[in-house]
Write a protein that holds these residues in place. Structure first.
Motif, PDB file in Angstrom:
ATOM      1  N   GLN A  27      42.196  41.676  -4.784  1.00 52.73           N
ATOM      2  CA  GLN A  27      43.027  40.893  -3.612  1.00 52.73           C
ATOM      3  C   GLN A  27      42.589  41.649  -2.407  1.00 52.73           C
ATOM      4  O   GLN A  27      42.558  40.841  -1.268  1.00 52.73           O
ATOM      5  N   ALA A  28      42.471  42.676  -2.245  1.00 54.25           N
ATOM      6  CA  ALA A  28      42.297  43.589  -0.811  1.00 54.25           C
ATOM      7  C   ALA A  28      40.888  43.336  -0.546  1.00 54.25           C
ATOM      8  O   ALA A  28      40.678  43.007   0.751  1.00 54.25           O
ATOM      9  N   GLU A  29      39.892  43.168  -1.438  1.00 52.43           N
ATOM     10  CA  GLU A  29      38.612  42.544  -1.042  1.00 52.43           C
ATOM     11  C   GLU A  29      38.517  41.308  -0.378  1.00 52.43           C
ATOM     12  O   GLU A  29      37.999  41.202   0.522  1.00 52.43           O
ATOM     13  N   LYS A  39      38.786  37.697   4.503  1.00 51.88           N
ATOM     14  CA  LYS A  39      39.113  36.636   5.454  1.00 51.88           C
ATOM     15  C   LYS A  39      39.252  37.196   6.723  1.00 51.88           C
ATOM     16  O   LYS A  39      39.009  36.461   7.638  1.00 51.88           O
ATOM     17  N   ILE A  40      39.526  38.280   6.820  1.00 55.63           N
ATOM     18  CA  ILE A  40      39.856  39.022   8.394  1.00 55.63           C
ATOM     19  C   ILE A  40      38.247  39.023   8.944  1.00 55.63           C
ATOM     20  O   ILE A  40      38.184  38.676  10.104  1.00 55.63           O
ATOM     21  N   ILE A  41      37.145  39.483   8.107  1.00 54.15           N
ATOM     22  CA  ILE A  41      35.866  39.275   9.128  1.00 54.15           C
ATOM     23  C   ILE A  41      35.321  37.801   9.229  1.00 54.15           C
ATOM     24  O   ILE A  41      34.912  37.525  10.078  1.00 54.15           O
ATOM     25  N   LEU A  42      35.815  36.995   8.400  1.00 49.84           N
ATOM     26  CA  LEU A  42      35.497  35.622   8.478  1.00 49.84           C
ATOM     27  C   LEU A  42      36.183  35.065   9.841  1.00 49.84           C
ATOM     28  O   LEU A  42      35.420  34.351  10.606  1.00 49.84           O
ATOM     29  N   ALA A  43      37.492  35.231   9.952  1.00 49.34           N
ATOM     30  CA  ALA A  43      38.318  34.870  11.222  1.00 49.34           C
ATOM     31  C   ALA A  43      37.731  35.578  12.363  1.00 49.34           C
ATOM     32  O   ALA A  43      37.390  34.569  13.359  1.00 49.34           O
ATOM     33  N   ARG A  44      37.360  36.633  12.358  1.00 45.66           N
ATOM     34  CA  ARG A  44      36.651  37.450  13.462  1.00 45.66           C
ATOM     35  C   ARG A  44      35.355  36.676  13.959  1.00 45.66           C
ATOM     36  O   ARG A  44      35.318  36.337  15.149  1.00 45.66           O
ATOM     37  N   LYS A  45      34.649  36.321  12.931  1.00 46.28           N
ATOM     38  CA  LYS A  45      33.413  35.909  13.267  1.00 46.28           C
ATOM     39  C   LYS A  45      33.444  34.177  13.752  1.00 46.28           C
ATOM     40  O   LYS A  45      32.692  33.853  14.653  1.00 46.28           O
ATOM     41  N   GLN A  46      34.412  33.533  13.199  1.00 44.36           N
ATOM     42  CA  GLN A  46      34.922  32.170  13.803  1.00 44.36           C
ATOM     43  C   GLN A  46      35.310  32.293  15.189  1.00 44.36           C
ATOM     44  O   GLN A  46      34.929  31.516  15.920  1.00 44.36           O
ATOM     45  N   ASN A  47      36.328  33.176  15.518  1.00 43.44           N
ATOM     46  CA  ASN A  47      36.534  33.386  16.676  1.00 43.44           C
ATOM     47  C   ASN A  47      35.399  33.810  17.767  1.00 43.44           C
ATOM     48  O   ASN A  47      35.414  33.322  18.965  1.00 43.44           O
ATOM     49  N   SER A  48      34.607  34.529  17.549  1.00 41.61           N
ATOM     50  CA  SER A  48      33.382  34.872  18.064  1.00 41.61           C
ATOM     51  C   SER A  48      32.671  33.998  18.420  1.00 41.61           C
ATOM     52  O   SER A  48      31.982  33.563  19.556  1.00 41.61           O
ATOM     53  N   CYS A  49      32.121  32.928  17.381  1.00 46.95           N
ATOM     54  CA  CYS A  49      31.331  31.745  17.583  1.00 46.95           C
ATOM     55  C   CYS A  49      31.947  30.831  18.416  1.00 46.95           C
ATOM     56  O   CYS A  49      31.507  30.191  19.432  1.00 46.95           O
TER      57      CYS A  49
END
Length: 164
Positions: free
Chosen positions: A143-145, A150-160
């Motif tokens: 669950q922690a992984e 999710k956090i990493i994907l959200a950051r990448k999505q925001n940067s895109c």
């Protein structure tokens, strides 16, 4: 997240008997440690006494959550943790400890046993291993992984989105 106490008790017809206990009171003031230890022992016995055979429950006591599992054979376990510690991990720990305890300690010793007479040394190891639920419990680790992913994907999505 913190575990403070792990106890194995026996709920007999007459009274509740403490069989073995482990605690970590290192986060408390030196002068409070014995009082805290007595509070945890008393609370564990009281909760088991008030619980039905074959039941599981979580009881809030001051700033702590006390998780209790009383098996139908009278063997019981109590974990005292802070409010943040996952309940599911506590009950997994109780299942594991009670099963192992019942295999290693004769059932005939339960009604008359005490921490001095019962030979079961694994509680301290379990208490330290389960201090971090992510390291001790595979489901919590997964669950922690997932949360980190999710956090990493959200950051990448925001940067895109910012580039466009």
């Amino acid at each position: 997240m913190r575990l403070y106490s792990l106890s194995v008790l026996y709920k007999g017809e007459a009274r509740v008997q403490l069989l073995k206990a482990a605690s970590d009171v290192s986060t408390f003031n030196f002068f409070q440690r014995s009082s805290v230890q007595e509070f945890m022992t008393f609370t564990s016995q009281l909760i088991v006494e008030r619980s039905e055979l074959g039941s599981r429950a979580s009881v809030k006591e001051q700033d702590y959550l006390c998780h209790v599992y009383v098996r139908s054979d009278g063997l019981a376990g109590v974990v005292i943790a802070d409010n943040e510690y996952p309940s599911r991990v506590c009950f997994t720990l109780l299942d594991k400890v009670l099963e192992e305890f019942s295999r290693q300690v004769s059932r005939a010793d339960w009604p008359s046993g005490s921490p001095a007479t019962i030979s079961y040394a694994a509680l301290d190891g379990y208490l330290s291993k389960y201090q971090n639920p992510r390291d001790a419990d595979p489901m919590t680790r997964v669950q922690a992984e997932l949360d980190e992913t999710k956090i990493i994907l959200a950051r990448k999505q925001n940067s895109c989105c910012e580039i466009m």
